[in-house]
Design an enzyme around this catalytic site. Structure first.
Site, mmCIF file in Angstrom:
data_model
loop_
_atom_site.group_PDB
_atom_site.id
_atom_site.type_symbol
_atom_site.label_atom_id
_atom_site.label_comp_id
_atom_site.label_asym_id
_atom_site.label_seq_id
_atom_site.Cartn_x
_atom_site.Cartn_y
_atom_site.Cartn_z
ATOM 1 N N MET A 30 -41.708 -84.498 82.675
ATOM 2 C CA MET A 30 -43.163 -84.541 82.880
ATOM 3 C C MET A 30 -43.864 -83.963 81.648
ATOM 4 O O MET A 30 -45.016 -83.544 81.711
ATOM 5 C CB MET A 30 -43.551 -83.766 84.143
ATOM 6 C CG MET A 30 -42.932 -84.381 85.403
ATOM 7 S SD MET A 30 -43.823 -84.038 86.919
ATOM 8 C CE MET A 30 -43.750 -82.260 86.968
ATOM 9 N N LEU A 33 -42.661 -80.122 76.864
ATOM 10 C CA LEU A 33 -41.225 -79.993 76.580
ATOM 11 C C LEU A 33 -40.888 -78.641 75.947
ATOM 12 O O LEU A 33 -41.624 -78.142 75.099
ATOM 13 C CB LEU A 33 -40.776 -81.133 75.664
ATOM 14 C CG LEU A 33 -41.040 -82.543 76.212
ATOM 15 C CD1 LEU A 33 -40.549 -83.604 75.224
ATOM 16 C CD2 LEU A 33 -40.402 -82.753 77.576
ATOM 17 N N HIS A 34 -39.765 -78.079 76.385
ATOM 18 C CA HIS A 34 -39.282 -76.798 75.855
ATOM 19 C C HIS A 34 -37.783 -76.944 75.564
ATOM 20 O O HIS A 34 -37.217 -78.052 75.714
ATOM 21 C CB HIS A 34 -39.566 -75.666 76.848
ATOM 22 C CG HIS A 34 -39.122 -75.967 78.250
ATOM 23 N ND1 HIS A 34 -37.804 -76.130 78.596
ATOM 24 C CD2 HIS A 34 -39.832 -76.187 79.389
ATOM 25 C CE1 HIS A 34 -37.711 -76.385 79.883
ATOM 26 N NE2 HIS A 34 -38.930 -76.444 80.396
ATOM 27 N N GLY A 36 -35.245 -76.240 77.156
ATOM 28 C CA GLY A 36 -34.448 -76.796 78.263
ATOM 29 C C GLY A 36 -34.407 -78.314 78.167
ATOM 30 O O GLY A 36 -33.342 -78.942 78.285
ATOM 31 N N HIS A 37 -35.584 -78.927 77.917
ATOM 32 C CA HIS A 37 -35.616 -80.387 77.753
ATOM 33 C C HIS A 37 -34.823 -80.804 76.509
ATOM 34 O O HIS A 37 -34.141 -81.826 76.517
ATOM 35 C CB HIS A 37 -37.060 -80.876 77.604
ATOM 36 C CG HIS A 37 -37.926 -80.618 78.805
ATOM 37 N ND1 HIS A 37 -38.920 -79.673 78.815
ATOM 38 C CD2 HIS A 37 -37.943 -81.201 80.025
ATOM 39 C CE1 HIS A 37 -39.517 -79.686 79.986
ATOM 40 N NE2 HIS A 37 -38.948 -80.596 80.748
ATOM 41 N N GLN A 148 -29.962 -78.274 85.621
ATOM 42 C CA GLN A 148 -29.473 -77.490 86.766
ATOM 43 C C GLN A 148 -30.555 -76.544 87.295
ATOM 44 O O GLN A 148 -30.519 -76.122 88.438
ATOM 45 C CB GLN A 148 -28.228 -76.710 86.317
ATOM 46 C CG GLN A 148 -27.699 -75.683 87.298
ATOM 47 C CD GLN A 148 -27.138 -76.317 88.568
ATOM 48 O OE1 GLN A 148 -26.743 -77.484 88.566
ATOM 49 N NE2 GLN A 148 -27.118 -75.553 89.649
ATOM 50 N N GLN A 153 -33.312 -80.798 93.129
ATOM 51 C CA GLN A 153 -33.697 -82.118 92.612
ATOM 52 C C GLN A 153 -32.454 -82.881 92.122
ATOM 53 O O GLN A 153 -32.280 -84.070 92.434
ATOM 54 C CB GLN A 153 -34.685 -81.943 91.459
ATOM 55 C CG GLN A 153 -34.960 -83.205 90.677
ATOM 56 C CD GLN A 153 -36.102 -83.041 89.691
ATOM 57 O OE1 GLN A 153 -37.255 -83.107 90.074
ATOM 58 N NE2 GLN A 153 -35.806 -82.844 88.421
ATOM 59 N N ARG A 187 -43.789 -74.330 83.601
ATOM 60 C CA ARG A 187 -44.774 -73.501 84.310
ATOM 61 C C ARG A 187 -44.800 -72.058 83.801
ATOM 62 O O ARG A 187 -45.714 -71.316 84.152
ATOM 63 C CB ARG A 187 -44.523 -73.534 85.822
ATOM 64 C CG ARG A 187 -44.826 -74.905 86.418
ATOM 65 C CD ARG A 187 -44.782 -74.921 87.935
ATOM 66 N NE ARG A 187 -45.355 -76.132 88.460
ATOM 67 C CZ ARG A 187 -44.652 -77.208 88.867
ATOM 68 N NH1 ARG A 187 -43.340 -77.210 88.801
ATOM 69 N NH2 ARG A 187 -45.280 -78.267 89.330
#
Ligand code: PAF
Length: 282
Positions: A30, A33-34, A36-37, A148, A153, A187
């Protein structure tokens, strides 16, 4: 790297890649991006020859009182992240492109979506599974990559793919954390400095739980009590703190085989989730 906004364009880009015999990877996001992405894109680039990153803040997975309007959006910054990570194309459709008509057709994974986040976010997983089905049908990837960190999800999407015989592999990549343990999340941008400190209690409690399990404690009630003793008194309002079976997502009284220890809580107005996967078979 190309940025395309229509289904026609992304289908043409992917078809050209496939005609060259390329293995197609999809990283659904979504945006905002950080690292993790980036870890998902890195894995996709390692496993596939043509990597699509989708960036779409999906209205169908937000409840009426959730943060759809204020969800961070910055396509230019995201494009730089994708380009640096080696993605081939960004698919950034509008809501009108993804949902041209009021949707009559939904993909609903039953049972496992009633637990954990599903218990308080009515319709959330229906929105996620519907948009992921649409993305899978649009891009037709060989593999799709999820984190993870959003454990429920990932479990729900894997189950949907198995139940509906969707022809792709779901790859789940490890949670990326800050040095202090906080799980990366788009978030986290909402948190003040004081709230960031409070949020650390979540990952700290999971770490202590993992240590207690490694030390032989398998009683879920005791482990949950231990975690609550770490979190309580700080600024985290716990929504759930559960130890569940990784297939059914139902609570387990003892840690045996594979379990998921999962937390959701509010820090100020921000809802955060985190989890650890424990495998005592190893
Ligand atoms: O995890 C997310 O960012 C979203 O839920 C997803 C999978 C991109 C679907 O909108």
């Amino acid at each position: 790297m190309e940025i395309v906004k229509t289904i026609k364009e992304i289908r043409a880009a992917v078809s050209a890649g496939r005609a060259d015999g390329k293995r197609i990877g999809l990283v659904p996001t979504m945006g905002a991006l950080h690292a993790g992405h980036v870890s998902l894109i890195d894995r996709a680039v390692a496993d596939c020859d043509f990597v699509v990153v989708s960036i779409f803040v999906n209205p169908a997975q937000f409840g009426p009182n959730e943060d759809f309007d204020k969800y961070p959006r910055d396509l230019d910054a995201d494009a730089k992240v994708c380009e640096d990570a080696g993605a081939d194309v960004i698919f950034a459709p509008s809501a009108g492109e993804m949902y041209p008509l009021a949707n009559c057709t939904w993909v609903d994974v039953e049972g496992i979506t009633d637990h954990l986040c599903g218990a308080s976010r009515a319709g959330h997983f229906r929105g996620v599974t519907t948009v992921c089905t649409k993305l899978f049908n649009i891009v037709c990837p060989d593999q799709a990559f999820f984190g993870q960190k959003d454990a429920q999800q990932a479990i729900v999407i894997k189950r949907m793919v198995a139940d509906l015989n969707m022809p792709l592999e779901i790859v789940v990549c490890p949670t990326v954390r800050q040095e202090d343990g906080l799980a990366l999340s788009s978030r986290n941008k909402y948190l003040t400095d004081a709230e960031l400190k409070d949020a650390l209690l979540i990952s700290k409690s999971l770490k202590v739980c993992a240590r207690a399990i490694a030390g032989g404690e398998i009683d879920s009630e005791k482990l949950i009590g231990l975690m609550k003793s770490i979190i309580s008194g700080g600024g985290v309002d716990i929504e759930y703190l559960s130890i569940v079976d990784t297939q059914t997502l139902e609570n387990v009284s003892k840690v045996e085989g594979q379990v998921l220890v999962a937390i959701a809580g509010r820090v100020g107005k921000t809802r955060l989730i985190d989890n650890i996967f424990v495998d005592l078979n190893k």
